[in-house]
Design a protein around this motif. Structure first.
Motif, PDB file in Angstrom:
ATOM      1  N   GLN A   1      35.074  25.145 -52.645  1.00 42.98           N
ATOM      2  CA  GLN A   1      36.147  24.692 -53.538  1.00 42.98           C
ATOM      3  C   GLN A   1      37.017  25.883 -53.895  1.00 42.98           C
ATOM      4  N   VAL A   2      38.304  25.727 -53.649  1.00 46.43           N
ATOM      5  CA  VAL A   2      39.266  26.772 -54.020  1.00 46.43           C
ATOM      6  C   VAL A   2      40.329  26.087 -54.864  1.00 46.43           C
ATOM      7  N   LEU A   3      40.245  26.282 -56.172  1.00 44.17           N
ATOM      8  CA  LEU A   3      41.132  25.543 -57.075  1.00 44.17           C
ATOM      9  C   LEU A   3      42.039  26.481 -57.862  1.00 44.17           C
ATOM     10  N   PRO A   4      43.322  26.504 -57.499  1.00 41.66           N
ATOM     11  CA  PRO A   4      44.258  27.329 -58.266  1.00 41.66           C
ATOM     12  C   PRO A   4      44.611  26.647 -59.589  1.00 41.66           C
ATOM     13  N   ASP A   5      44.747  27.457 -60.611  1.00 41.54           N
ATOM     14  CA  ASP A   5      45.142  26.934 -61.914  1.00 41.54           C
ATOM     15  C   ASP A   5      46.367  27.714 -62.368  1.00 41.54           C
ATOM     16  N   LEU A   6      47.421  26.985 -62.665  1.00 41.43           N
ATOM     17  CA  LEU A   6      48.677  27.631 -63.056  1.00 41.43           C
ATOM     18  C   LEU A   6      49.031  27.149 -64.460  1.00 41.43           C
ATOM     19  N   PRO A   7      48.832  27.988 -65.470  1.00 34.70           N
ATOM     20  CA  PRO A   7      49.063  27.510 -66.838  1.00 34.70           C
ATOM     21  C   PRO A   7      50.531  27.207 -67.141  1.00 34.70           C
TER      22      PRO A   7
ATOM     23  N   GLU B   1      32.500  12.809 -54.191  1.00 34.40           N
ATOM     24  CA  GLU B   1      32.537  13.241 -52.785  1.00 34.40           C
ATOM     25  C   GLU B   1      33.964  13.514 -52.329  1.00 34.40           C
ATOM     26  N   ASN B   2      34.867  12.669 -52.776  1.00 44.20           N
ATOM     27  CA  ASN B   2      36.266  12.854 -52.398  1.00 44.20           C
ATOM     28  C   ASN B   2      36.799  14.170 -52.946  1.00 44.20           C
ATOM     29  N   VAL B   3      36.465  14.464 -54.197  1.00 48.48           N
ATOM     30  CA  VAL B   3      36.919  15.720 -54.807  1.00 48.48           C
ATOM     31  C   VAL B   3      36.375  16.906 -54.001  1.00 48.48           C
TER      32      VAL B   3
ATOM     33  N   MET C   1      46.544  13.669 -57.560  1.00 47.21           N
ATOM     34  CA  MET C   1      45.687  13.038 -58.567  1.00 47.21           C
ATOM     35  C   MET C   1      44.494  12.391 -57.889  1.00 47.21           C
ATOM     36  N   TRP C   2      43.464  12.168 -58.685  1.00 47.58           N
ATOM     37  CA  TRP C   2      42.282  11.456 -58.198  1.00 47.58           C
ATOM     38  C   TRP C   2      42.330  10.056 -58.772  1.00 47.58           C
ATOM     39  N   SER C   3      42.480   9.064 -57.902  1.00 47.09           N
ATOM     40  CA  SER C   3      42.512   7.691 -58.388  1.00 47.09           C
ATOM     41  C   SER C   3      41.119   7.074 -58.296  1.00 47.09           C
ATOM     42  N   VAL C   4      40.697   6.473 -59.391  1.00 52.02           N
ATOM     43  CA  VAL C   4      39.342   5.914 -59.468  1.00 52.02           C
ATOM     44  C   VAL C   4      39.257   4.518 -58.848  1.00 52.02           C
ATOM     45  N   GLY C   5      40.408   3.959 -58.462  1.00 48.38           N
ATOM     46  CA  GLY C   5      40.351   2.661 -57.810  1.00 48.38           C
ATOM     47  C   GLY C   5      41.640   1.881 -57.921  1.00 48.38           C
ATOM     48  N   ASN C   6      41.559   0.647 -57.462  1.00 47.55           N
ATOM     49  CA  ASN C   6      42.725  -0.224 -57.415  1.00 47.55           C
ATOM     50  C   ASN C   6      42.368  -1.622 -57.894  1.00 47.55           C
ATOM     51  N   GLU C   7      43.128  -2.098 -58.848  1.00 44.08           N
ATOM     52  CA  GLU C   7      43.066  -3.487 -59.297  1.00 44.08           C
ATOM     53  C   GLU C   7      41.662  -4.032 -59.508  1.00 44.08           C
ATOM     54  N   LEU C   8      40.927  -3.386 -60.394  1.00 50.76           N
ATOM     55  CA  LEU C   8      39.730  -4.052 -60.900  1.00 50.76           C
ATOM     56  C   LEU C   8      40.327  -5.102 -61.857  1.00 50.76           C
TER      57      LEU C   8
ATOM     58  N   ASN D   1      35.008  11.331 -65.891  1.00 49.63           N
ATOM     59  CA  ASN D   1      34.200  12.504 -66.276  1.00 49.63           C
ATOM     60  C   ASN D   1      33.698  13.252 -65.060  1.00 49.63           C
ATOM     61  N   GLN D   2      33.225  12.496 -64.087  1.00 47.72           N
ATOM     62  CA  GLN D   2      32.710  13.101 -62.844  1.00 47.72           C
ATOM     63  C   GLN D   2      33.771  13.956 -62.172  1.00 47.72           C
ATOM     64  N   ALA D   3      34.973  13.381 -62.035  1.00 50.61           N
ATOM     65  CA  ALA D   3      36.043  14.092 -61.335  1.00 50.61           C
ATOM     66  C   ALA D   3      36.507  15.303 -62.140  1.00 50.61           C
ATOM     67  N   ARG D   4      36.649  15.125 -63.453  1.00 43.78           N
ATOM     68  CA  ARG D   4      37.128  16.253 -64.283  1.00 43.78           C
ATOM     69  C   ARG D   4      36.144  17.414 -64.295  1.00 43.78           C
ATOM     70  N   ALA D   5      34.860  17.076 -64.266  1.00 42.53           N
ATOM     71  CA  ALA D   5      33.855  18.141 -64.299  1.00 42.53           C
ATOM     72  C   ALA D   5      33.981  19.024 -63.054  1.00 42.53           C
ATOM     73  N   LEU D   6      34.316  18.403 -61.921  1.00 42.95           N
ATOM     74  CA  LEU D   6      34.425  19.163 -60.678  1.00 42.95           C
ATOM     75  C   LEU D   6      35.805  19.765 -60.467  1.00 42.95           C
ATOM     76  N   ASP D   7      36.799  19.084 -60.991  1.00 44.18           N
ATOM     77  CA  ASP D   7      38.172  19.539 -60.780  1.00 44.18           C
ATOM     78  C   ASP D   7      39.011  19.267 -62.021  1.00 44.18           C
ATOM     79  N   PRO D   8      39.053  20.261 -62.925  1.00 44.46           N
ATOM     80  CA  PRO D   8      39.836  20.048 -64.150  1.00 44.46           C
ATOM     81  C   PRO D   8      41.337  20.209 -63.927  1.00 44.46           C
ATOM     82  N   THR D   9      41.763  20.522 -62.684  1.00 47.16           N
ATOM     83  CA  THR D   9      43.183  20.823 -62.476  1.00 47.16           C
ATOM     84  C   THR D   9      44.027  19.597 -62.127  1.00 47.16           C
TER      85      THR D   9
END
Ligand code: GCB
Length: 633
Positions: free
Chosen positions: A212-218, A415-417, A428-435, A452-460
């Motif tokens: 994982q290489v995640l740049p963060d630009l404040p 897994e996607n993240v 963005m990470w989309s959690v799904g479509n039309e539940l 929560n799962q996605a943010r924990a791995l990728d807060p950016t």
């Protein structure tokens, strides 16, 4: 034997020999269809064998152990076995078997080997030389098995056998469903097979598992921090002194060293500061080459390459910001479908999708599932953003009520993240479509968990979700964990429950209502579209003229909502959806979904030009410097 009998017997024997292909074997070559990832990947191309198993007898009959080629036919991989079969049975799914004979690219006993599948729909079981080596569920994200040393033939011919089952079950993503007439439902065709390529990977004691290489630009003018998280695995039976180092652009990085026990994992972390970064944006997609190497002892065990981009994507004051500036994105959705190949498309076809999208003026792509990695690489390169979604597609609340479905969804997002998160194009990470449009506690639990799962791995990156746009849905507290709400709106096309979206003139008011519900979230139109397959009166649904008018009207409404962060047309190109699909068109051509602006054969409909005119006239990234013009930083 009388001569009269001999001749027909000889002919029969000749026929049998022809019918049963000789199992060709080859040595996979060091070749990849996409660059991001470790070295030492060998493409399992060439000839494969395939056989259908509609009676599901293959396991009992030992297809995984067969040496004869009788009953098998030649094929290539990737492959969708039902790419030419539009029947109800084809959509329902069945079982198919693939087989490949190969020699290892190296006989050396120092190496371990893994096998990597980029996408198999849906359940797979894998054998090597008759020994089971792994099983997997779920398409669209790559997975890998370590081949046990005892299963490998180092100098002989190895036989890989894969059993694939694409019958959709209740807990699958997407899950099974049936119409009242027992026809399988689904948002896209249920292609069975090894839908993306397969690699053999050589491992020299130690290898990368996740990078994982995640740049963060404040802020726009700030220095960036690039966070590295690299997990390696020691495949060997002895402890190893492992170190990871490399480059980010021309910056050297050292992730440190560690003793890693036999058959164990270790995660290295490091952060670097990049002052005056070259920012990535659709107007100027600057990339940094990232190269990593892992050493075991004093030998380089493997290298890993990727391209990173420094940019920030945040929701500020209810609007999506890229590099600190608000955006007004225009984009398109797609399915990786092709009339000849189904979902087993190649890079040439992917290039065509990208070229069409760019010509249209689109700067964002969306799909209901993670795209092939090559798409992401091209998106990085050409400055296309990606709305990245997992196939939590139209899952009814009674199914979502099962813990296993919510868990599978959240894991899929995770897994996607991990698989795709290094691409600057992914916005963005989309959690799904039309539940269900009325979420309730069950959906609320899923949204929270997944976010929560996605943010924990990728807060950016922001967390997104695409909802069915109905005025009756009201404001929903369950959407609290989300940053971006996508609205799929078909006002003036579908009637919707109780005819609430039949009249397009209520669209404007509806959008204002959504805004009032979620003033702090970014809101995008994730779908709008009308089926079109013929010329005819503008007021007749299904005509090109109706579609053009629909496009112009809807984009006209969006233009009056400066708070909108963007709009994505559904879809760029036609695809197979399901038997009996009408999509609201009084003269449909099932199973083809026809809201696209390019037909299945590749011809542009008149609506393409309308969409293009609007897209090109929209300043989608106001204030972002164009390539070459970026000030010296
Ligand atoms: C939707 C779905 C999409 C369909 C589309 C349609 O809301 O997300 O998968 O294809 O509507 O045409 O009905």
């Amino acid at each position: 034997m009388p001569k009269t009998l001999l001749l027909p017997l000889l002919a029969l024997a000749a026929l049998l020999v022809c019918a049963a292909p000789a199992a060709a074997q080859d040595t996979p070559k060091r070749e990849v269809l996409y660059q991001h990832g470790p070295q030492n990947r060998y493409l399992m191309g060439g000839e494969w064998l395939f056989r259908l198993d509609t009676a599901n007898q293959g396991l009992r009959q030992g297809f995984h152990k067969q040496t004869s080629t009788a009953g098998w036919t030649k094929t290539t991989v990737p492959n969708a076995w039902n790419a030419q079969d539009q029947s109800v049975e084809s959509m329902r799914g069945t079982v198919g078997w693939y087989r490949k004979d190969f020699r290892l690219p190296s006989r050396s006993s120092r190496y371990d080997w893994t096998i990597r599948f980029e996408s198999v729909n849906y359940r797979s079981r894998v054998w090597l030389n008759g020994k089971p080596i792994g099983s997997h569920r779920g398409a669209y994200i790559g997975f890998e098995f370590r081949i046990p040393r005892s299963a490998l033939k180092r100098s002989g011919v190895n036989r890989l056998v894969v059993r694939v089952e694409n019958v959709r079950k209740t807990y699958d993503l997407p899950p099974s469903g049936f119409t009242r007439t027992s026809v399988p439902t689904g948002g896209w065709w249920n292609y069975g097979g090894i839908l993306r390529e397969v690699y053999l990977k050589r491992v020299d004691r130690v290898d990368f598992t996740t990078v994982q290489v995640l740049p963060d630009l404040p802020c726009r003018t700030c220095a960036a921090t690039v966070n590295f998280r690299v997990t390696v695995r020691n495949f060997s039976d002895s402890g190893q002194r492992v170190s990871v180092a490399g480059n980010f652009g021309d910056r050297r990085i050292n992730l440190g060293r560690a003793s890693v026990g036999p058959k164990s994992f270790h995660t290295f972390r490091e952060s670097i500061r990049v002052s005056q970064p070259r920012l990535w944006s659709p107007k100027s997609p600057s990339l940094y080459n990232v190269r990593l190497r892992v050493r075991a002892g004093d030998r380089v065990a493997n290298r890993y390459e990727l391209k990173s981009g420094i940019r920030s994507i945040k929701v500020v004051g209810g609007k999506l910001h890229l590099n600190g500036l608000p955006v007004n994105i225009r984009g398109v959705s797609l399915h990786e479908d092709d009339p000849q190949l189904g979902f087993a498309i190649n890079n040439q076809i992917r290039d065509k999708f990208i070229a069409d999208a760019r010509e249209l003026g689109a700067t964002m792509l969306r799909s209901h599932y993670p795209l092939h990695p090559y798409f992401h690489e091209q998106a990085d390169r050409y400055g296309l953003l990606v709305w990245s979604e997992i196939p939590m597609y139209a899952i009814k609340t009674d199914k979502l009520a099962s813990e296993i479905v919510r868990k599978t969804g959240a894991n899929e997002l995770r897994e996607n993240v991990l698989a795709n998160g290094n691409h600057p194009s992914i916005a963005m990470w989309s959690v799904g479509n039309e539940l269900s449009a009325r979420p309730g506690p069950v959906q609320g639990d899923y949204l929270r968990r997944a976010a929560n799962q996605a943010r924990a791995l990728d807060p950016t990156r922001p967390i997104a979700y695409a909802v069915a746009g109905y005025p009756g849905a009201g404001c929903q507290t369950e959407y609290k964990p989300l940053d971006v709400i996508g609205i799929n709106e078909y006002f003036g096309w579908y009637p919707g429950p109780n005819g609430q979206i039949a009249d397009r003139t209520v669209l404007s008011e509806y959008l204002d209502q959504v805004r009032a519900c979620y003033p702090d979230k970014a809101i995008m139109i994730t779908e709008f579209g009308a089926e079109a397959n013929r010329h005819g009166p503008v007021e007749e649904k299904g005509t090109y003229e109706f579609q053009q008018d629909f496009i112009n009207y809807h984009l006209g409404v969006y233009a009056t909502k400066p708070w909108l962060s963007g709009a994505l047309y559904w879809t760029l190109k036609e695809f197979r959806v399901r038997p009996e699909w009408d999509g609201g068109n009084p003269r449909p051509q099932p199973p083809i979904h026809q809201k696209a602006v390019i037909d299945f054969q590749g011809n542009r409909k008149p609506g393409f030009a309308d969409l293009q005119r609007h897209y090109l006239a929209t300043d989608q990234y106001p204030g972002q410097p164009a390539a070459g013009s970026s000030r010296r930083r």
